[in-house]
Design an enzyme around this catalytic site. Structure first.
Site, PDB file in Angstrom:
ATOM      1  N   GLU A 127       0.818  -1.215   0.000  1.00 40.66           N
ATOM      2  CA  GLU A 127       0.000   0.000   0.000  1.00 40.66           C
ATOM      3  C   GLU A 127       0.853   1.267   0.000  1.00 40.66           C
ATOM      4  O   GLU A 127       0.393   2.311  -0.454  1.00 40.66           O
ATOM      5  CB  GLU A 127      -0.969  -0.016   1.201  1.00 40.66           C
TER       6      GLU A 127
ATOM      7  N   ASP B  34     -11.753  -6.453  -2.940  1.00 44.65           N
ATOM      8  CA  ASP B  34     -12.547  -7.683  -2.870  1.00 44.65           C
ATOM      9  C   ASP B  34     -13.934  -7.342  -2.329  1.00 44.65           C
ATOM     10  O   ASP B  34     -14.201  -6.197  -1.944  1.00 44.65           O
ATOM     11  CB  ASP B  34     -11.866  -8.714  -1.952  1.00 44.65           C
TER      12      ASP B  34
HETATM   13  N1  LIG Z   1     -12.117  -8.535   3.147  1.00 48.77           N
HETATM   14  C1  LIG Z   1     -11.341  -7.722   3.910  1.00 48.77           C
HETATM   15  N2  LIG Z   1     -11.446  -7.787   5.249  1.00 48.77           N
HETATM   16  C2  LIG Z   1     -10.700  -6.961   6.024  1.00 48.77           C
HETATM   17  N3  LIG Z   1      -9.810  -6.052   5.552  1.00 48.77           N
HETATM   18  C3  LIG Z   1      -9.688  -5.969   4.204  1.00 48.77           C
HETATM   19  C4  LIG Z   1      -8.865  -5.164   3.380  1.00 48.77           C
HETATM   20  C5  LIG Z   1      -7.949  -4.059   3.849  1.00 48.77           C
HETATM   21  N4  LIG Z   1      -6.652  -4.487   4.433  1.00 48.77           N
HETATM   22  C6  LIG Z   1      -5.996  -5.530   3.708  1.00 48.77           C
HETATM   23  C7  LIG Z   1      -5.217  -6.334   4.743  1.00 48.77           C
HETATM   24  C8  LIG Z   1      -5.758  -7.773   4.820  1.00 48.77           C
HETATM   25  C9  LIG Z   1      -4.977  -8.587   5.778  1.00 48.77           C
HETATM   26  S1  LIG Z   1      -5.086 -10.331   5.425  1.00 48.77           S
HETATM   27  C10 LIG Z   1      -3.962 -10.567   4.112  1.00 48.77           C
HETATM   28  C11 LIG Z   1      -2.570 -10.727   4.657  1.00 48.77           C
HETATM   29  O1  LIG Z   1      -1.708 -11.386   3.716  1.00 48.77           O
HETATM   30  C12 LIG Z   1      -0.337 -11.338   4.129  1.00 48.77           C
HETATM   31  C13 LIG Z   1       0.457 -12.382   3.347  1.00 48.77           C
HETATM   32  O2  LIG Z   1       0.111 -13.669   3.846  1.00 48.77           O
HETATM   33  C14 LIG Z   1      -5.426  -5.578   6.035  1.00 48.77           C
HETATM   34  O3  LIG Z   1      -4.390  -4.621   6.231  1.00 48.77           O
HETATM   35  C15 LIG Z   1      -6.737  -4.898   5.815  1.00 48.77           C
HETATM   36  C16 LIG Z   1      -9.129  -5.520   2.094  1.00 48.77           C
HETATM   37  N5  LIG Z   1     -10.102  -6.501   2.052  1.00 48.77           N
HETATM   38  C17 LIG Z   1     -10.443  -6.800   3.336  1.00 48.77           C
END
Ligand SMILES: Nc1ncnc2c(CN3C[C@H](CCSCCOCCO)[C@@H](O)C3)c[nH]c12
Length: 228
Positions: A12, A196
């Site tokens: 980001e 998403d």
């Molecule tokens: N549906 C959803 N529910 C909650 N938050 C979000 C967001 C916003 N950000 C993305 C990120 C997701 C953290 S899990 C992925 C980690 O992967 C790391 C590598 O394994 C966290 O900083 C919140 C986008 N879609 C979302």
């Protein structure tokens, strides 16, 4: 003026950092903060790591240790409103914590004593964003953003959050940044690009669209910086 630009994940803020020159690195409070000049602005850029605690720490550090006077958050989010699609930009009018729950004592979801369910974003920064969007022909929605310490990938949970808070999008950091900025008197603005739909496909879509949506958010942040 010292402006903070925050994200939660490296993806980001990478699109922010790569457009800056002479970036300096500062290791503070178990994190890395980048400083650089951008026009007449002093920028402080960092990703907090995921979730409300890390993002609160980064927001407070930016303000208390780096003197940030305005805070911009750039990142991605899950859509709740059916009007929001992958890649769409949404600016938070106000933010809440969907996983804050002492309803056992008769309080509303998202509320604790001496707190408030919603924290309102800075009207002036929202106005600048709306003006920039109009001038640049960028579609920018405004809405309520719900924050919680969980990646939501479940249609029922998503629907509950939407109905309970009248929320349009959800993520994991905005409301905690809002509480810190509100308490410390720093105007803030939270911008998210949809990655998403917080449903059963969310994990797959998030992986597929994190980078492209993060770039969309970052590009708009620069349009706002050009107006500050
Ligand atoms: N549906 C959803 N529910 C909650 N938050 C979000 C967001 C916003 N950000 C993305 C990120 C997701 C953290 S899990 C992925 C980690 O992967 C790391 C590598 O394994 C966290 O900083 C919140 C986008 N879609 C979302």
């Amino acid at each position: 003026m010292v402006v903070g630009v925050m994200g939660a994940m490296p993806e980001e803020i990478d699109p922010i950092l790569k457009r800056l020159e002479n970036v300096k690195k500062h290791e503070v409070a178990d994190n890395v903060y980048y400083t650089a000049f951008y026009g007449s602005l002093d920028l402080v850029v960092a990703y907090s790591k995921i979730g409300k605690v890390f993002s609160a720490l980064t927001a407070a550090t930016m303000i208390e240790k780096f003197g940030v006077q305005k805070m911009l958050f750039s990142g991605v989010a899950g859509a709740i409103s059916p009007a929001l699609h992958i890649g769409d930009l949404v600016a938070a009018t106000k933010l809440c914590q969907h996983d804050l729950d002492i309803t056992a004592f008769g309080h509303p979801y998202g509320y604790v004593p001496e707190g408030k369910v919603y924290v309102e974003a800075d009207p002036r920064l929202l106005e600048i964003a709306a003006s920039v969007a109009y001038k640049q022909g960028v579609k920018l929605k405004r809405g309520i953003i719900a924050t919680g310490d969980q990646f939501v990938a479940d249609a029922e949970r998503k629907a509950w959050i939407g109905q309970t808070f009248n929320a349009d999008a959800l993520e994991m950091e905005g409301a905690s940044v809002a509480v810190v900025c509100d308490a410390l008197g720093v105007p803030f603005f939270v911008l998210r690009a949809i990655s998403d739909a917080a449903d059963m496909d969310a994990g797959f879509d998030f992986d597929a669209f994190l980078q492209s949506s993060a770039v969309k958010s970052a590009d708009f942040i620069f349009m706002i910086l050009d107006e500050l």
